[in-house]
Design a protein around this motif. Structure first.
Motif, PDB file in Angstrom:
ATOM      1  N   SER A  11       0.841  -1.197   0.000  1.00 43.92           N
ATOM      2  CA  SER A  11       0.000   0.000   0.000  1.00 43.92           C
ATOM      3  C   SER A  11       0.874   1.244   0.000  1.00 43.92           C
ATOM      4  O   SER A  11       1.942   1.277   0.610  1.00 43.92           O
ATOM      5  N   TYR A 126      -3.205   7.822   0.323  1.00 43.98           N
ATOM      6  CA  TYR A 126      -4.382   6.971   0.458  1.00 43.98           C
ATOM      7  C   TYR A 126      -4.148   5.597  -0.150  1.00 43.98           C
ATOM      8  O   TYR A 126      -3.514   5.459  -1.203  1.00 43.98           O
ATOM      9  N   SER A 128      -6.175   3.685  -1.644  1.00 45.73           N
ATOM     10  CA  SER A 128      -6.960   3.388  -2.846  1.00 45.73           C
ATOM     11  C   SER A 128      -6.333   3.947  -4.118  1.00 45.73           C
ATOM     12  O   SER A 128      -6.905   3.787  -5.195  1.00 45.73           O
ATOM     13  N   VAL A 129      -5.185   4.602  -4.023  1.00 48.48           N
ATOM     14  CA  VAL A 129      -4.532   5.195  -5.200  1.00 48.48           C
ATOM     15  C   VAL A 129      -3.081   4.731  -5.240  1.00 48.48           C
ATOM     16  O   VAL A 129      -2.592   4.082  -4.320  1.00 48.48           O
TER      17      VAL A 129
END
Length: 249
Positions: A11, A126, A128-129
């Motif tokens: 992540s 983040y 999600s990116v």
């Protein structure tokens, strides 16, 4: 990197125990695998040059460009994933347009660079990116004179007299450090950038390339960012090839 970052590179929002964000490091690696991009700030303007690698002989000449105008007084050079960089160019154009509509004057180069850098930084926060796999050099002329900034995937925005990124970054940096920027003109910088790009290009390992050159000058272009005219570019490439032959001899 894999052994140290095992489990911490899943992540973009996760730090490793030694304080690294591995997804940002991987984005920087994508930039290092791209063609070399060099920019020089001179006493009367800024020149940007890119080693545009040609993946196929069927590619149309002039397509897949890596130098773009953002506003009349600002242009950018790109290293890394072209698709990612295109989004930053579009965002930069939107920011320049918005600033002019609100404040009634062209956007300063530093302000535009910081806004683009802020977008890059957001994409490191983040899960999600992912980070942008590109770096861009933003050059232009505003009320403070010629300006040159480099924006990296981490979101850092740093001003330079001479900047380099891509495959030949370190070799180009060594050559840039020898230059007296305050004494150089844009015409001299065009030849110098062409010489450096031809010298750092490895004909054995690297693919064929096209040299792209863009410039902005208070005298030559009247403060507008344009691609370097074909005759000047041809002279610069001839100068670079001759210099390379002399060095090899």
């Amino acid at each position: 990197m894999t052994s140290v970052g095992s489990g911490y590179d899943l992540s973009v929002s996760t730090y490793s125990p030694d304080g690294k964000i591995f997804q940002v490091d991987y984005a920087n690696k994508a930039v290092e695998n791209s063609g070399t991009c060099i920019a020089i700030k001179t006493k009367d303007g800024v020149v940007v040059g890119v080693e545009k690698l040609i993946p196929s002989k069927m590619l149309c000449h002039g397509s897949n460009r890596r130098i773009h105008a953002v506003d009349l007084h600002i242009g950018v050079g790109i290293s890394g994933f072209l698709a990612d960089a295109r989004q930053l160019v579009l965002r930069a154009r939107a920011e320049a347009k918005s600033y002019k509509q609100i404040y009634g004057q062209p956007i300063p180069v530093k302000v535009l660079s910081q806004r683009v850098a802020a977008l890059c930084h957001v994409y490191t926060l983040y899960g999600s990116v992912r980070a942008f796999g590109c770096s861009i050099i933003i050059s232009g002329i505003d009320q403070e004179g010629p300006q040159l900034y480099q924006v990296e995937p981490s979101g850092s925005c740093i001003g330079y007299f001479g900047a380099s990124m891509g495959k030949g970054k370190q070799a180009a940096k060594n050559e840039l450090e020898k230059i007296k920027f305050n004494e150089m003109t844009t015409h001299e910088a065009i030849k110098e950038i062409a010489k450096i790009i031809y010298s750092v290009h490895d004909e054995v390992k690297d693919k064929d390339f096209q040299l792209e050159l863009g410039w902005i000058s208070t005298t030559e272009t009247k403060g507008q960012f344009n691609m370097v005219p074909k005759d000047l570019q041809s002279d610069a490439e001839s100068y670079a090839k001759n210099a390379l032959e002399e060095a090899n001899m």
